[in-house]
Design a protein around this motif. Structure first.
Motif, PDB file in Angstrom:
ATOM      1  N   ASP A 173      53.877  37.426  29.615  1.00 20.82           N
ATOM      2  CA  ASP A 173      52.800  37.821  28.309  1.00 20.82           C
ATOM      3  C   ASP A 173      52.069  39.078  28.416  1.00 20.82           C
ATOM      4  N   VAL A 174      52.437  40.143  28.091  1.00 19.23           N
ATOM      5  CA  VAL A 174      51.875  41.419  28.812  1.00 19.23           C
ATOM      6  C   VAL A 174      50.338  41.497  28.348  1.00 19.23           C
ATOM      7  N   GLU A 175      49.944  41.116  27.215  1.00 20.89           N
ATOM      8  CA  GLU A 175      48.425  41.221  27.018  1.00 20.89           C
ATOM      9  C   GLU A 175      47.625  40.236  28.117  1.00 20.89           C
ATOM     10  N   LYS A 176      48.324  39.294  28.300  1.00 19.18           N
ATOM     11  CA  LYS A 176      47.618  38.250  29.423  1.00 19.18           C
ATOM     12  C   LYS A 176      47.649  39.231  30.799  1.00 19.18           C
ATOM     13  N   GLN A 177      48.991  39.543  31.008  1.00 16.06           N
ATOM     14  CA  GLN A 177      49.092  40.340  32.336  1.00 16.06           C
ATOM     15  C   GLN A 177      48.020  41.302  32.497  1.00 16.06           C
ATOM     16  N   TYR A 178      47.584  42.114  31.400  1.00 12.31           N
ATOM     17  CA  TYR A 178      46.527  43.215  31.579  1.00 12.31           C
ATOM     18  C   TYR A 178      45.416  42.547  31.848  1.00 12.31           C
ATOM     19  N   ASP A 179      44.996  41.504  30.790  1.00 11.06           N
ATOM     20  CA  ASP A 179      43.727  40.771  31.037  1.00 11.06           C
ATOM     21  C   ASP A 179      43.616  40.270  32.496  1.00 11.06           C
ATOM     22  N   ASN A 180      44.699  39.757  33.127  1.00 17.68           N
ATOM     23  CA  ASN A 180      44.475  39.368  34.508  1.00 17.68           C
ATOM     24  C   ASN A 180      44.475  40.230  35.277  1.00 17.68           C
ATOM     25  N   LEU A 181      45.181  41.421  35.323  1.00 16.39           N
ATOM     26  CA  LEU A 181      44.788  42.462  36.145  1.00 16.39           C
ATOM     27  C   LEU A 181      43.654  43.022  36.125  1.00 16.39           C
ATOM     28  N   TYR A 182      42.892  42.871  35.124  1.00 16.21           N
ATOM     29  CA  TYR A 182      41.546  43.584  34.674  1.00 16.21           C
ATOM     30  C   TYR A 182      40.488  42.638  35.667  1.00 16.21           C
ATOM     31  N   LYS A 183      40.757  41.674  35.202  1.00 17.82           N
ATOM     32  CA  LYS A 183      39.949  40.282  35.579  1.00 17.82           C
ATOM     33  C   LYS A 183      40.018  40.413  37.103  1.00 17.82           C
ATOM     34  N   TRP A 184      40.881  40.514  37.963  1.00 22.77           N
ATOM     35  CA  TRP A 184      41.207  40.504  39.073  1.00 22.77           C
ATOM     36  C   TRP A 184      40.513  41.475  39.989  1.00 22.77           C
ATOM     37  N   ILE A 185      40.642  43.172  39.410  1.00 24.48           N
ATOM     38  CA  ILE A 185      39.980  44.090  40.161  1.00 24.48           C
ATOM     39  C   ILE A 185      38.770  44.358  39.432  1.00 24.48           C
ATOM     40  N   HIS A 186      38.389  43.734  38.551  1.00 29.34           N
ATOM     41  CA  HIS A 186      36.871  43.819  37.803  1.00 29.34           C
ATOM     42  C   HIS A 186      36.055  42.924  39.054  1.00 29.34           C
ATOM     43  N   GLU A 187      36.458  41.732  39.212  1.00 32.83           N
ATOM     44  CA  GLU A 187      35.468  40.665  39.750  1.00 32.83           C
ATOM     45  C   GLU A 187      36.289  39.809  40.802  1.00 32.83           C
ATOM     46  N   PRO A 188      37.145  40.521  41.740  1.00 35.39           N
ATOM     47  CA  PRO A 188      37.883  39.744  42.745  1.00 35.39           C
ATOM     48  C   PRO A 188      37.022  38.482  43.361  1.00 35.39           C
ATOM     49  N   GLU A 189      35.972  38.736  43.621  1.00 38.31           N
ATOM     50  CA  GLU A 189      35.158  37.733  44.293  1.00 38.31           C
ATOM     51  C   GLU A 189      34.904  36.564  43.287  1.00 38.31           C
ATOM     52  N   VAL A 190      34.799  36.807  42.105  1.00 36.44           N
ATOM     53  CA  VAL A 190      34.837  35.594  41.246  1.00 36.44           C
ATOM     54  C   VAL A 190      36.315  34.867  41.152  1.00 36.44           C
ATOM     55  N   VAL A 191      37.311  35.701  41.110  1.00 37.67           N
ATOM     56  CA  VAL A 191      38.560  35.074  40.828  1.00 37.67           C
ATOM     57  C   VAL A 191      38.861  34.246  42.125  1.00 37.67           C
ATOM     58  N   LYS A 192      38.674  34.975  43.233  1.00 36.60           N
ATOM     59  CA  LYS A 192      39.202  34.361  44.713  1.00 36.60           C
ATOM     60  C   LYS A 192      38.110  34.484  45.557  1.00 36.60           C
ATOM     61  N   PRO A 193      37.068  33.657  45.636  1.00 41.62           N
ATOM     62  CA  PRO A 193      35.806  33.636  46.516  1.00 41.62           C
ATOM     63  C   PRO A 193      36.184  34.165  48.060  1.00 41.62           C
ATOM     64  N   GLY A 194      35.641  35.077  48.629  1.00 35.56           N
ATOM     65  CA  GLY A 194      35.869  35.171  50.001  1.00 35.56           C
ATOM     66  C   GLY A 194      36.736  36.157  50.143  1.00 35.56           C
ATOM     67  N   ASN A 195      37.658  36.628  49.299  1.00 32.88           N
ATOM     68  CA  ASN A 195      38.976  37.620  49.603  1.00 32.88           C
ATOM     69  C   ASN A 195      38.700  38.925  50.007  1.00 32.88           C
ATOM     70  N   LEU A 196      39.599  39.596  50.814  1.00 27.92           N
ATOM     71  CA  LEU A 196      39.385  40.845  51.445  1.00 27.92           C
ATOM     72  C   LEU A 196      39.198  42.132  50.585  1.00 27.92           C
ATOM     73  N   MET A 197      39.920  41.890  49.233  1.00 25.90           N
ATOM     74  CA  MET A 197      40.015  43.141  48.382  1.00 25.90           C
ATOM     75  C   MET A 197      38.615  43.578  48.105  1.00 25.90           C
ATOM     76  N   TRP A 198      37.584  42.378  47.958  1.00 22.39           N
ATOM     77  CA  TRP A 198      36.168  42.716  47.685  1.00 22.39           C
ATOM     78  C   TRP A 198      35.386  43.222  48.729  1.00 22.39           C
ATOM     79  N   LYS A 199      35.376  42.670  49.918  1.00 23.01           N
ATOM     80  CA  LYS A 199      34.796  43.127  51.387  1.00 23.01           C
ATOM     81  C   LYS A 199      35.563  43.079  52.197  1.00 23.01           C
ATOM     82  N   ALA A 200      36.464  44.205  52.592  1.00 21.75           N
ATOM     83  CA  ALA A 200      37.303  44.317  53.521  1.00 21.75           C
ATOM     84  C   ALA A 200      36.693  44.842  54.608  1.00 21.75           C
ATOM     85  N   ASN A 201      37.347  44.987  55.749  1.00 20.29           N
ATOM     86  CA  ASN A 201      36.707  45.714  56.936  1.00 20.29           C
ATOM     87  C   ASN A 201      36.987  47.297  56.554  1.00 20.29           C
TER      88      ASN A 201
END
Ligand code: CUA
Length: 438
Positions: free
Chosen positions: A377-405
């Protein structure tokens, strides 16, 4: 007072019955995470062992519970009961030794098949038809590798999965592609803490432990010999082979859900993975596609693109070029991610993003954009990518993409040292670029 407590008791009884019925009503055995509808020899072996244990313990339950219920009903106190106290006995040697003997017997009945199942799941079988050389049509296979089954190195990270195919020279993340009906040997380890590999319908669970490599084998669906045995068929022949291929296509080629099954930190519940079982040809095509990787958005060579990127970046226009510039530059994606083909995107701290646009989910299976019919589902895929890059700490708390070394996208700063997070437009362009990687 008495009527109230009787009424309350009855309420509790009815309420409990209702809860049990409600729970049983929720039992659908044929779901994507079901261990009851198995799709391969390992899960089947594990289910058989489970059912044997259920039977043995069920019989114990009925006998012990039956004696208990009998005693409670038979010897309960009745109104105006003037029967004498039943004789109080304990320490009957015959009963005690008998029960010990029965326990040992029951444990043995469970232990023997358990050990057999452990060995079965540990030892990767040498099935001639599963040897890589027997079915894999791609090139670049060392001679000795052709004798082995397909090997996949499964590496656990907080909170995602890397799948390396050392014989084929490719690495993917979170979505593992396997050939149906073939033995696949897995080597499992962890980069950080203990995780556990669990692919309910096909196999599980084996832990991924730092500093140690565990192994297991999996197989989606039966091989030809086993399938024939189950069908009561014998012999060889193109027609049988066709029927077998049909069985794989109808019952095994599918998208399977997997999950980390060992608590591994705050986003443990969001450490999913997906497995697609495909036919040999689709597998070879997928490998070739992964190896080939990606070119630049407008067909320039990578040398030309990087020359422009460094000297005249304003000439690289359009959403995809803008997205790629962000990927290599300000958003720092390439520091941690590899994209095959792109000579400067070779990071290894995060998932390999080659063909991320073809994956049916992102963020380790947590954000799903697979449509009912199996397409994306291309629209959903875009929404998911947007959401993930926009607020990765909300999607997956504690992940390194948000606060990497060394800085993640939550730590982007401008030249004055002020926070300078990606703008909505930048997130959008990055999403479009990632979507184009397919
Ligand atoms: Cu990894 Cu739980």
């Amino acid at each position: 007072m008495k009527t109230i407590s009787n009424g309350f008791c009855r309420f509790i009884q009815y309420f409990s019955a209702l809860i049990v019925v409600a729970f049983l009503g929720g039992c659908n055995l044929d779901t994507r995470m079901s261990t009851f509808v198995t799709k391969g020899p390992i899960a089947e072996e594990q289910l058989n062992l489970f059912m044997l244990t259920v039977w043995v313990t069920g019989i114990i339950f009925v006998i012990v519970g039956g004696v208990f219920v009998y005693a409670v009903i038979k010897f309960r106190e009745r109104p105006n009961d003037d029967r004498p106290m039943p004789s109080q006995g304990h320490g009957n040697p015959l009963v005690e030794i008998g029960l010990i003997g029965a326990s040992i017997l029951l444990l043995a009945i469970i232990a023997v098949p358990t050990l057999r199942a452990i060995w079965f799941t540990q030892e990767t079988p040498d099935d001639p038809e599963s040897r890589l050389g027997a079915w894999y049509q791609g090139d670049d296979l060392a001679e000795e590798e052709a004798e082995n089954p397909l090997i996949i190195k499964v590496i656990g990270y907080q909170w995602w999965w890397a799948f390396e195919y050392p014989q084929l020279g490719i690495t993917t993340a979170n979505e593992m592609i396997i050939p149906a009906g073939k033995v696949v040997h897995l080597e499992l380890r962890s980069i950080d803490v203990i995780h556990s590999f669990w692919l309910p319908r096909i196999a599980g669970k084996v832990d991924l432990i730092p500093g140690r490599t565990n192994s297991m084998w999996i197989q989606a669906g039966d091989n030809f010999a086993k399938w024939k045995e189950k069908q009561g068929l014998e012999g060889e022949g193109p027609e049988l082979r066709q029927d077998y291929a049909k069985y794989l296509e109808e019952e095994i080629h599918d998208y399977y859900y997997g999950q980390c099954a060992e608590y591994c930190g705050e986003s443990h519940a969001r450490m999913l993975f997906r497995t697609t079982a495909v036919d040999d040809q689709a597998f070879a095509e997928w490998v070739a596609d992964e190896k080939a990787g990606h070119g630049t958005p407008d067909g320039k060579s990578w040398d030309e693109w990087y020359a422009a990127y460094e000297e005249t970046p304003e000439e690289l226009t359009g959403d995809l070029n803008e997205g790629l510039k962000l990927f290599m530059g300000r958003a720092k994606c390439a520091t941690c991610h590899t994209v095959n083909g792109n000579p400067r995107a070779v990071g290894v701290a995060g998932p390999n993003l080659t063909n991320i646009g073809s994956r049916q989910s992102i963020a380790a299976g947590w954000l799903n954009h697979r449509a009912e019919d199996g397409s994306i589902d291309v629209e959903k895929q875009y929404d998911n990518l947007y959401k993930w890059i926009h607020e990765p700490e909300v999607v997956k708390p504690g992940n390194l993409m948000w606060k990497a070394n060394g800085g993640g996208i939550g730590e982007l700063i401008d030249e004055h040292g002020e926070p300078a997070l990606l703008t909505d437009e930048e997130v959008s362009k990055l999403s479009l670029y990632l979507q184009s990687l397919k």
